[in-house]
Design an enzyme around this catalytic site. Sequence first.
Site, PDB file in Angstrom:
ATOM      1  N   TYR A  30     -13.627   3.108  60.963  1.00 38.17           N
ATOM      2  CA  TYR A  30     -12.446   2.897  60.178  1.00 38.17           C
ATOM      3  C   TYR A  30     -11.700   4.238  59.671  1.00 38.17           C
ATOM      4  CZ  TYR A  30     -15.932   4.572  56.801  1.00 38.17           C
ATOM      5  OH  TYR A  30     -17.005   5.313  56.091  1.00 38.17           O
ATOM      6  N   ASP A  33      -8.065   4.566  60.923  1.00 42.46           N
ATOM      7  CA  ASP A  33      -6.904   3.937  60.397  1.00 42.46           C
ATOM      8  C   ASP A  33      -6.812   4.120  58.892  1.00 42.46           C
ATOM      9  OD1 ASP A  33      -6.166   2.554  62.484  1.00 42.46           O
ATOM     10  OD2 ASP A  33      -7.980   1.313  62.392  1.00 42.46           O
ATOM     11  N   HIS A  34      -7.632   4.801  58.036  1.00 39.38           N
ATOM     12  CA  HIS A  34      -7.705   4.838  56.744  1.00 39.38           C
ATOM     13  C   HIS A  34      -7.875   6.499  56.277  1.00 39.38           C
ATOM     14  CE1 HIS A  34      -9.222   4.279  52.252  1.00 39.38           C
ATOM     15  NE2 HIS A  34      -8.326   3.092  52.626  1.00 39.38           N
ATOM     16  N   PHE A  35      -6.908   7.221  56.024  1.00 39.26           N
ATOM     17  CA  PHE A  35      -5.557   6.919  56.576  1.00 39.26           C
ATOM     18  C   PHE A  35      -5.119   7.792  57.855  1.00 39.26           C
ATOM     19  CE2 PHE A  35      -5.581   6.037  52.228  1.00 39.26           C
ATOM     20  CZ  PHE A  35      -5.229   4.837  51.941  1.00 39.26           C
ATOM     21  N   VAL A  40      -9.942   9.181  54.878  1.00 36.46           N
ATOM     22  CA  VAL A  40     -10.892   9.165  53.567  1.00 36.46           C
ATOM     23  C   VAL A  40     -11.670   7.828  53.626  1.00 36.46           C
ATOM     24  CG1 VAL A  40      -9.384  10.510  52.256  1.00 36.46           C
ATOM     25  CG2 VAL A  40      -9.011   8.117  52.090  1.00 36.46           C
TER      26      VAL A  40
END
Length: 161
Positions: A30, A33-35, A40
């Site tokens: 994840y 994509d974050h960010f 984070v």
Amino acid sequence: MRFSLVDKITSLEPGRSITAVKNLSLAEEYLADHFPGFPVMPGVLMLEAMVQAGAWLVRATDDFAESTILLKSAKAVKFNSFVTPGNCLTIEVNLQKTSDGEVTLKGKGTVDGRSTVSARLTLEKFNLADRNPELAASDEYRIRKLRELFAELWTPLEQTV
């Protein structure tokens, strides 16, 4: 999808409190994509880590009497700082109140003593068979698997000597 956001339980006082850790690694999908360019841990996953730690406290307190523990409400949630790859998120959860089928907890997350997240949580606890007697075998299976996972996450000090 099942995932654990508790890597290790470092202290546990059934009926009172739990401290657990989540080590954040850049390998966690994840984060791509974050960010992008600034990975984070999403705030909702910081909160989920607190919920999971709280659920372990409830299970240890009740000797795994319930197969299911769910988040009912999260109040006074505050996100204070980022958790980035390489950080160790320390989660502390304290039992505030227990009533029929519900537990109120106060939790916080820190990285190197710096506050990252805090919240008041209400968890609901129950067995599936309470709602459908045909699910009693499922309760037994879930509790057995939860006990096995708990044994991997927590080693009481008297067993390490």
